[in-house]
Motif scaffolding. Sequence first.
Motif, PDB file in Angstrom:
ATOM      1  N   UNK A  63       0.854  -1.187   0.000  1.00  0.00           N
ATOM      2  CA  UNK A  63       0.000   0.000   0.000  1.00  0.00           C
ATOM      3  C   UNK A  63       0.891   1.239   0.000  1.00  0.00           C
ATOM      4  N   UNK A  64       0.552   2.188  -0.827  1.00  0.00           N
ATOM      5  CA  UNK A  64       1.391   3.388  -0.983  1.00  0.00           C
ATOM      6  C   UNK A  64       1.125   4.374   0.146  1.00  0.00           C
ATOM      7  N   UNK A  65       2.200   4.851   0.724  1.00  0.00           N
ATOM      8  CA  UNK A  65       2.144   5.946   1.690  1.00  0.00           C
ATOM      9  C   UNK A  65       2.983   7.084   1.121  1.00  0.00           C
ATOM     10  N   UNK A  66       2.368   8.233   0.989  1.00  0.00           N
ATOM     11  CA  UNK A  66       3.064   9.406   0.474  1.00  0.00           C
ATOM     12  C   UNK A  66       2.952  10.535   1.485  1.00  0.00           C
ATOM     13  N   UNK A  67       4.096  11.067   1.881  1.00  0.00           N
ATOM     14  CA  UNK A  67       4.140  12.148   2.859  1.00  0.00           C
ATOM     15  C   UNK A  67       4.660  13.393   2.157  1.00  0.00           C
ATOM     16  N   UNK A  68       3.821  14.417   2.118  1.00  0.00           N
ATOM     17  CA  UNK A  68       4.200  15.659   1.442  1.00  0.00           C
ATOM     18  C   UNK A  68       4.839  16.626   2.436  1.00  0.00           C
ATOM     19  N   UNK A  69       5.764  17.416   1.925  1.00  0.00           N
ATOM     20  CA  UNK A  69       6.475  18.373   2.805  1.00  0.00           C
ATOM     21  C   UNK A  69       5.763  19.711   2.866  1.00  0.00           C
TER      22      UNK A  69
END
Length: 115
Positions: free
Chosen positions: A109-115
Motif C-alpha cells: 500500500x502506498x504511503x506518500x508524505x508531502x512536505x
Amino acid sequence: QVQLVESGGGLVQAGGSLRLSCAASGTSGSIFRFGWYRLAPGKQRELVALATSGGSTHYGNSVKGRFTISRDNAKNTVYLQMTSLKPEDTAVYLCYGDDLTLVYWGQGTQVTVSS
C-alpha cells in the motif's frame, strides 16, 4: 493459500499520522512474525516493524519512537500506527508474515508524505 491484504495507505502532510492494517486469510495456523517492510524508489527494502505471536516487537531504526506495531491474533491482523510522518517515510509498505516455514507478502500500500 495464505493471502495478506493491506489497507490504510494514502497521502498525508509531514507531521501527520496514518494507520495501516494487514489481514491474513487462508491460514490454519498462527503467523509467527507479522509486520511491515517498505520499499522506496532507488532504495533497498527496509524493515519497518515486526511483531511475533509471543508479543515481541522489533522496529527499524528510522521509525523507532514514531511508529507502533500491534497485532490481533484472533483476527489474524496486524496494524501499524504511524505518527510524526516525514517525507522520507514515503514508500510502498509491504505486509510480511511467516510461519517459520513459509514467507508471505502482501501487494503493498502506498504511503506518500508531502512536505
